[in-house]
Enzyme design. Sequence first.
Site, PDB file in Angstrom:
ATOM      1  CG  ASP A   1      54.382   6.445  41.441  1.00  0.00           C
ATOM      2  OD1 ASP A   1      53.917   5.955  42.480  1.00  0.00           O
ATOM      3  OD2 ASP A   1      55.602   6.605  41.237  1.00  0.00           O
TER       4      ASP A   1
HETATM    5 MG   LIG Z   1      57.167   5.514  42.185  1.00  0.00          MG
END
Ligand SMILES: [Mg+2]
Length: 227
Positions: free
Chosen positions: A12
Site C-alpha cells: 500500500d
Molecule cells: Mg494506506
Amino acid sequence: MILDKYKYLLFDLDDTLLDFGKAQVLAFRKLLEDENIEYNDELFEQYETINKFLWRSFERGEISNKEVTSERFIRFFKLFDRKVDGNEVDIRYRGYLAEGNQLFDGIIEMLEKLTSTHKLYVASNGIGITQHTRLKNNNLNKYFEKIFISEEIGSKKPDKEFFDIILKEIDVENKDEVLMIGDTLTSDILGANNVGIDSCLVDIHKTSNPEIVPTYKIAKTIDLLEL
Ligand SMILES: [Mg+2]
C-alpha cells in the site's frame, strides 16, 4: 525468516511507504492560506472527519472516488459558509499533496534490500495522477515491477476483483507466495482476506477488529525486515 516464503510483495502507499498524515497537513495548510483562513489543528481534524467518512462510503461502494474528492471540500468550506467549486479546490489540494519528500524513515534502505530478494508492487487506492506524481517525487518507481492504482484498474481494495486483476497481471501461480502490506484493516487486510492471500498490518493507527485479522502485525513498515 518468514519473509523468505513470499516471492511477491504488494505495498500500500499511503501511511505504509509515504507519510500521508504529514503530506495532508502541509497541503491543507496551503489550501487554507489560499482562502485566507488561519490554520489550526482543530480545523484539520474537522476536515479529516469529513474526508474519512466519505472514503468509508467509497469503500462500501456507495459513492465514486470523484465524489469523495470534490464533496470533501464542499462540505468543509460550508462550515465557513463558503461555496466552493469542489473539483477546482481538490485539484489544487492534490497539487500540494504531491509536493515534497514524504517518505517514512528507512523506507529507501528497506526497498533497496527487498528489491534483490523479492518482486515488489504498489497496490494503492487513489487517484492515478496524484499517486504517480508522489511516487516520482519520492524516487520510488525504480523499486517496483508495476504500480497498481484503483482508479486506473477500475476496481479497489478491499474488493476481490482488485486483487484478482493484480494476481493475473503479475502471473501468480501460487497465492501462498503473495503478501499484502498495508496500514488499513478495512481495505488492505480485508482485501487480502477476500482473495485469500497473506497480509501484514502496519499498525500505525493502533486499530483492531475481531472480524478482520491480518496474518502478521508490525509497528512500522521497516519492521518488515525483521519478520
Ligand atoms: Mg494506506
